[in-house]
Design a protein around this motif. Structure first.
Motif: not given
Ligand SMILES: [Zn+2]
Length: 349
Positions: A33, A79, A141, A149
């Motif tokens: 990320h 996450t 992500h 992201c």
């Molecule tokens: Zn992320």
């Protein structure tokens, strides 16, 4: 497995910012990320010490290249907005070297990311496969959530990351195959429901007659990601339902949406003829027809909110829907009541 020996320090996340254990999944993926900011690993990890953050990462790599442990590899960090991904992935937050634009990262952070990926692949026995889908072992992500992201720069570098890491692993290295996800459900699955299920913050008893329900909506990464029977049974998590594979999804592998689109295209006729043909093909007529009505009705699931407002508000706070007019547009496109969600966000903040 604890933390990588490459860590400069360990700054553990608050214990309610991640899931203890990995729900039976094995580590077989890495998800890098970007931090959307210029931070040291320690500064990023400290953000995840705030319980209200509802987020964490296994590692945080600073702009200076320092690797900081945040969530033990034995546990699933929060996450990537995907339970299935994060149960299988080591997640790594990487600092940017400046903000905005392509969201670049420093050479120091890039080299640390390579070293950490090599270390993880060696210890767990897999190599990096980047095919641009969640099926690979290097994932993003923005495959799971409406987010930018890992940023344009890091995203463009992912094929290179896989190549460098795999060449470091060497020719004598034999990767284990990526296991297919063993749990998880999809829209249209008819599932058995435990006698008691948890919806949002309260534990409710089921309506006596109800021992099964149809999943009508999924928000991956949410605490209770599965909506049953258009909200008549509420939102539940994986532990509350078993089975799956409704007649609609087990026969021929067609998703409910695909069958509904075929119905709309006229492939199953109308009225009783449609019902008979759908049932003969093994589909759940009511579930398919309901989806057809939703699609033809503009996608509105029902006139009353049938989603968990707190879950959506948390996702807004996490940044999944952007800001300002963009947030409004995205929330409304996803079928949410913008004013109600924004009000809840303001309350939470
Ligand atoms: Zn992320």
């Amino acid at each position: 497995m604890g933390y990588s020996s490459l860590c400069r320090s360990i700054v553990p996340a608050a214990s309610d910012n991640y899931t203890h254990g990995r729900l039976g999944y094995k580590v077989c993926k890495i998800t890098p990320h970007h931090m959307s900011g210029v931070l040291t690993g320690e500064q990023c990890a400290r953000l995840f010490q705030n319980s209200s953050r509802d987020a964490s990462a296994n590692y945080c790599i600073g702009n200076d290249g320092g690797i900081v442990g945040n969530v033990d590899e034995n546990n699933r960090a929060w996450t990537s907005s995907s339970r299935t991904n994060d149960c299988q992935a080591i997640t790594i937050e990487v600092s940017n070297s400046s903000t905005g634009g392509n969201w670049p990262i420093s050479d120091a952070a890039w080299n640390a990311l390579i070293n950490l990926c090599v270390d993880i692949c060696r210890r767990y026995g897999f190599s990096l496969v980047y095919d641009g889908t969640p099926n690979g072992s290097l994932t993003r992500h923005n495959m799971f959530s409406n987010t930018d992201c890992p940023g344009p720069y890091l995203q463009s570098k992912l094929p290179e990351l896989a190549n460098i890491v795999n060449s470091r692993l060497g020719s004598g290295y034999t990767p284990a195959p990526i296991p297919a996800p063993s749990t998880g459900h999809k829209v249209g699955d008819v599932v058995s429901i435990n006698g008691v299920y948890t919806a949002s913050n309260s534990t409710k008893k089921l309506k006596p007659a109800k021992t099964s329900g149809t999943i009508t909506r999924i928000i991956s990464g949410a605490l209770n990601p599965y909506l049953l029977d258009n909200g008549n049974l509420g939102w539940v998590n994986n532990g509350c339902i078993t089975g799956g594979g409704s007649s609609a999804s087990s026969s021929g592998g067609s998703s409910l949406d695909a069958v509904a689109q075929a119905v709309i295209a006229g492939n199953y006729g109308n009225g009783d003829d449609r019902k008979r043909r759908l049932q003969a093909a093994g589909y759940d007529y009511n579930a398919v027809q309901q989806r057809v009505n939703q699609i033809l009705g503009g996608g509105r699931v029902s006139s009353t909110p049938s989603y968990n407002l707190d879950d959506v508000a948390r996702r807004v706070i996490r940044g999944d829907f952007g800001n300002g007019e963009e947030r409004k547009r995205r929330l409304q496109a996803a079928g949410y009541d913008y004013n109600a969600v924004q009000k809840r966000v303001n309350q939470m903040l």
